[in-house]
Design a protein around this motif. Structure first.
Motif, PDB file in Angstrom:
ATOM      1  N   ALA A 187       0.747  -1.233   0.015  1.00 10.55           N
ATOM      2  CA  ALA A 187       0.073  -0.147  -0.002  1.00 10.55           C
ATOM      3  C   ALA A 187       0.903   1.246   0.054  1.00 10.55           C
ATOM      4  N   PRO A 188       1.874   1.485   0.848  1.00 14.52           N
ATOM      5  CA  PRO A 188       2.794   2.751   0.876  1.00 14.52           C
ATOM      6  C   PRO A 188       3.193   3.103  -0.589  1.00 14.52           C
ATOM      7  N   LEU A 220       0.173   3.910  -2.882  1.00  9.51           N
ATOM      8  CA  LEU A 220      -0.353   5.165  -2.556  1.00  9.51           C
ATOM      9  C   LEU A 220       0.430   6.206  -3.123  1.00  9.51           C
ATOM     10  N   ALA A 257      -0.868   9.009  -5.484  1.00  9.91           N
ATOM     11  CA  ALA A 257      -1.042  10.377  -4.947  1.00  9.91           C
ATOM     12  C   ALA A 257      -0.153  11.295  -5.673  1.00  9.91           C
ATOM     13  N   LEU A 258       1.261  10.750  -5.788  1.00 14.24           N
ATOM     14  CA  LEU A 258       2.229  11.964  -6.224  1.00 14.24           C
ATOM     15  C   LEU A 258       2.508  11.562  -7.654  1.00 14.24           C
ATOM     16  N   PHE A 283      -5.823  19.602 -16.936  1.00 10.21           N
ATOM     17  CA  PHE A 283      -5.336  20.983 -17.202  1.00 10.21           C
ATOM     18  C   PHE A 283      -5.153  21.419 -18.618  1.00 10.21           C
TER      19      PHE A 283
END
Lengths: 424, 286
Positions: free
Chosen positions: B13-14, B17, B21-22, B33
Motif C-alpha cells: 500500500a505505501p 499510494l 497520489a504523487l 489542465f
C-alpha cells in the motif's frame, strides 16, 4: 499484526500529506481580517550584494511606519523567477509583494495583481517609468529603475582611429564611415552583438528606432497602431540584415550570448559600439570598470531617415507590485512605497549603478556617461520592442537569426511579425 | 489469520499510494489542465485548442523533428558506450585508466558541461582555432541551424555515456566467459566476437541502455540546451522539454505547457514500448 497494519496506514497517510504539502504558504483571502504581522516579498535582487544597502534602507523605512510587521524577502533565481511565480499564482499561493520586469511580464499577470493608483498618487511626479507597469489606465507596479538602450561607444578606440571621441556620428552613413576607419586602424568591429537568445534585435530595434521611424510612426507604434509593412518599419530589419552582411557585427553573432559574451567583446575593446542597458548590468558602470569611466561614451541614435529626431528609448525597468490576495493591501502597498523612496533608490544607483526611477536623485558627481543618459530621460520615449507581446518578441528573435543567416527575407519577416502582432 | 491475508496488501500500500497520489493523480490533473485555456480563458474548458495551436507552432514542430533526430541518433549513443565497454572488458592496455576517464563526465553538471563546450565551440573558440591550423573552418557550431543540434547531441552523448558504460560493464559481469574463450579458441576475430557472442549475450543490457538513453535524451537535455543554444538558432534546437519550459516560464501559458507535457509523455511511452518490443523480438531471434 493489526497494530502493524494500522501503523503502516498512518505512515502512508503521513507521507502522502507531507508530499502534497506545498513549499509556499497557503493563500490568504482578502476577507481574512485581523492585523497582518508578516509580509512576504519575492524578488531576484535582495540576494545581490550590490542591492544590500538599498533593501536595508527600504526595510528600515517600512519598519518605521509599521513596527509590528516583519518583512521576509525571498530572493529567487532570476532564470527561474517567472516559472516559480507562475506556479505560485496558478496554485493561488504566493508572496504579498513581488518584483516584476516592466512591460509584458507584468501586463500578462495583472489578473493576479492589485491596482496601486490610490496608494502611489504621491509618488507619481517623483518617479518615472510608470507606463511599463500600467495596463488599461491602471498602475500595477511602482518603478524602481529605468531600463533603456543607450548606444555606448569606446572613446579609446575612437582616439586610436584618429576620430574625435567628443563628436560621434550623427547619421547612419557617418557611423558606417567611422566604423570602417576604426576597423582599419584598430581591427575592432563596429558593433558588439549577441543574438544567441534573439535579444540582439530587440536592442537594435529600440536603440536605433528613433532615428528610423518618424515621430508620428513612433508614437503610433507605442499606441499599438503598427504598420509592419511600412517602408520605415521595414528599414529597421533591412538595416539589421545589412549590418550583418557588411560584417559590422562581431563574427558568430547568432551564437554569441548578449549576457555576457557581447558585453565582454565590448569591454575587451574588440568592438567600438554596443547598444547596452541602463540598469543594472551591461551598463555604464560595468563598462567603466573595464574601459575607464571617462572612456565610455553615450551617443544618440544616428539618423537613418532624414527628419527624424533621435531620443533615448527607455521604460520602467523593474518594479514592485502587490498581489491581489495580499491580506492587507495598504500595508503591502506601503512596502512598495518604501522600496521606492529617494533614500533607498539613491543607494541602488550608487552601489549597483542602476539608473533609478527617481528623477530627483543627484547624479552630478557620477561619470559623464551617467550625466548624458539622465539628461536625455526627459525627452525619451518608450522603447519600441517593449510594446510587443512576449510571443511576438520570441518570434522576432528567431526571425532575426534567420535574417543574419540569410534564410529569410525582410518581407517574409515583417509579414510573420505582423500576423503574430495582430494575434496578440 | 485474516490479518495475515491482509499483510501483503498493507505492505504494498505505501508504494502504491505514493505512486497514485504523487504520480498518477498529478499526471491526470496535468492532462485535464491541458484542456483548459490560458490568459483570458484561464480555467475555461477549451477542448483541443491547445493541442491544435501547439501542432501549428513552428517551434513545436521543430521540437518534434528533433525528437525524430534523437531516435535516429540513438544507436550511435548506445554503440559508443557499448564498444568502449567491450574494449575495457577485453582489457585493452590502460583499461583501468580509461574506465575512470570515461565515467568522469557523468559526474559533471550539465550546466558545467555546457559552459565548457560553449567556450570550446564558440566562433572564436578553441575548436575553430584548431581547425584553422588544418585550414578548415571556421564553423559556427552553435550558431548554424544545420549544425547546432548535432553539436548539442554530441555533447550530450559525451556527457552521459559514462553511466551507460557502467551498465554495460555490469552486463559483462554476467556474460559467460567460457563462450568468449570458445570463440577465441575457434579463431574468431574481434568483430565476430562482438557480433556473435557479446551482443547476443548482452541483449537485456542493450535493451535497458536503449530505453534509458532515449529517456535521458528526451528529458535531460534541458540543461545543455538552456546553456548552449537557448533553443536557437532559429528554433533549431528545440526539444519538447525546452518548449514546455518556455511556454510555462516565459510565455505564461501553463495550460499550453501541460498539453506539450502530455504529448511528451505519450512520445516517451510509445518510443519506450516500441523499443522494448523491437529489441525483445531481436533477442528472441538470437
Amino acid at each position: 499484526m493489526k497494530q502493524r497494519t494500522l501503523c503502516s496506514a498512518i505512515l502512508v497517510a503521513g507521507l502522502a500529506l507531507a508530499g502534497c504539502g506545498s513549499a509556499t504558504r497557503p493563500a490568504s483571502s482578502p476577507s481574512d481580517s485581523g492585523k497582518v504581522t508578516k509580509l512576504v516579498v519575492w524578488d531576484w535582487k535582495s540576494g545581490d550584494a550590490a542591492a544590500a544597502s538599498y533593501i536595508q534602507k527600504a526595510k528600515d523605512d517600512f519598519a518605521k511606519k509599521h513596527p509590528g510587521v516583519t518583512v521576509e524577502f525571498v530572493a529567487q533565481p532570476f532564470d527561474q523567477y517567472y516559472t516559480l511565480l507562475g506556479a505560485a499564482i496558478q496554485a493561488g499561493t504566493g508572496p504579498d509583494v513581488m518584483l516584476f520586469n516592466g512591460g509584458g511580464q507584468i501586463r500578462d499577470r495583472v489578473d493576479s495583481l492589485l491596482p496601486l493608483d490610490q496608494y502611489v498618487a504621491e509618488d507619481k511626479q517623483r518617479l518615472a517609468g510608470w507606463d511599463a507597469f500600467s495596463k488599461d489606465g491602471k498602475i500595477y507596479g511602482a518603478p524602481v529603475t529605468l531600463q533603456g538602450h543607450p548606444i555606448y561607444y569606446n572613446k579609446t578606440l575612437y582616439e586610436k582611429a584618429g576620430l574625435d571621441p567628443a563628436s560621434p556620428a550623427k547619421t547612419w552613413d557617418e557611423l558606417v564611415d567611422d566604423c570602417a576607419t576604426i576597423k582599419q586602424k584598430t581591427g575592432a568591429n563596429c558593433f558588439a552583438l549577441g543574438n544567441k537568445e534573439g535579444a540582439g534585435i530587440q536592442f537594435f530595434m529600440s536603440g536605433l528606432g528613433s532615428g528610423i521611424l518618424t515621430a508620428q510612426e513612433y508614437d503610433d507604434w507605442i499606441a499599438g497602431k503598427r504598420v509592419w509593412d511600412s517602408p520605415n518599419v521595414k528599414q529597421i530589419f533591412k538595416l539589421w540584415k545589412e549590418a550583418g552582411d557588411a560584417k559590422l557585427n562581431n563574427d558568430g553573432a547568432n551564437s554569441t550570448a548578449m549576457f555576457n559574451d557581447a558585453f565582454t567583446i565590448f569591454n575587451s575593446g574588440k568592438a567600438a559600439h554596443i547598444i547596452g542597458l541602463m540598469s543594472d548590468i551591461g551598463h555604464w558602470k560595468d563598462f567603466s570598470e573595464f574601459l575607464g569611466a571617462d572612456k565610455v561614451g553615450v551617443m544618440p541614435s544616428p539618423v537613418v531617415t532624414s527628419g527624424t529626431t533621435p531620443n533615448l528609448p527607455y521604460d520602467g525597468g523593474i518594479g514592485y507590485a502587490v498581489a491581489k490576495w495580499a491580506k492587507d493591501p495598504k500595508t503591502a502597498a506601503d512596502m512598495v512605497r518604501s522600496l521606492t523612496t529617494t533614500d533607498a533608490l539613491t543607494s541602488f544607483y550608487s552601489d549597483a549603478g542602476a539608473i533609478a526611477s527617481d528623477t530627483t536623485i543627484d547624479v552630478s558627481q557620477g561619470p559623464v556617461a551617467v550625466g548624458t543618459i539622465v539628461s536625455q530621460i526627459k525627452g525619451g520615449k518608450p522603447a519600441l520592442h517593449v510594446a510587443l507581446s512576449s510571443k511576438t518578441l520570441d518570434l522576432m528573435g528567431r526571425l532575426s537569426q534567420q535574417l543574419l543567416s540569410g534564410s529569410a527575407t525582410v518581407d517574409e519577416v515583417v509579414e510573420q511579425l505582423a500576423a503574430s502582432d495582430r494575434a496578440s | 489469520m485474516r490479518s495475515e491475508r491482509l499483510a501483503p496488501y498493507v505492505l504494498v500500500a505505501p508504494a502504491l499510494l505514493i505512486i497514485v497520489a504523487l504520480r498518477l493523480w498529478p499526471l491526470l490533473l496535468g492532462v485535464n489542465f491541458s484542456f483548459t485555456g490560458d490568459g483570458e480563458r484561464n480555467g475555461a474548458m477549451v477542448g483541443l485548442d491547445n493541442y491544435l495551436e501547439m501542432f501549428q507552432d513552428a517551434t513545436f514542430q521543430s521540437a518534434l523533428r528533433n525528437v525524430g533526430l534523437l531516435v535516429l541518433l540513438l544507436p550511435v549513443a548506445v554503440a559508443i558506450p557499448g564498444l568502449l565497454a567491450t574494449f575495457i572488458y577485453l582489457r585493452v592496455p590502460g583499461h583501468r585508466f580509461f574506465r575512470s576517464v570515461y565515467f568522469f563526465p557523468a559526474v559533471l553538471s550539465p550546466v558545467i558541461v555546457g559552459a565548457i563546450f560553449n567556450l570550446m565551440l564558440a566562433f572564436d573558440g578553441s575548436l575553430n582555432t584548431v581547425l584553422a591550423v588544418f585550414g578548415v573552418g571556421p564553423v559556427d557550431w552553435l550558431g548554424d541551424p544545420d549544425v547546432a543540434m548535432f553539436a548539442v547531441v554530441g555533447v550530450q552523448i559525451w556527457a552521459t555515456f559514462g553511466m551507460a558504460l557502467v551498465v554495460f560493464l555490469a552486463g559483462f559481469a554476467t556474460l559467460d566467459s567460457a563462450l568468449l574463450d570458445a570463440a577465441r579458441m575457434d579463431g574468431a576475430s574481434l568483430p565476430q566476437t562482438i557480433w556473435h557472442v557479446i551482443i547476443p549475450g548482452l541483449t537485456r543490457t542493450i535493451q535497458f541502455v536503449f530505453v534509458t538513453t532515449m529517456i535521458g535524451m528526451l528529458t535531460s537535455m534541458f540543461g545543455l540546451l538552456y546553456v548552449m543554444t537557448s533553443g536557437g538558432p532559429e528554433g533549431s534546437t528545440y526539444l519538447p522539454e525546452y518548449y514546455i519550459w518556455i511556454q510555462q516560464g516565459q510565455m505564461n501559458r501553463p495550460a499550453l505547457a501541460s498539453a506539450a507535457s502530455t504529448v511528451l509523455f505519450l512520445i516517451m511511452l510509445v518510443v519506450g514500448l516500441l523499443q522494448i518490443s523491437v529489441l525483445r523480438r531481436a533477442g528472441r531471434e538470437d
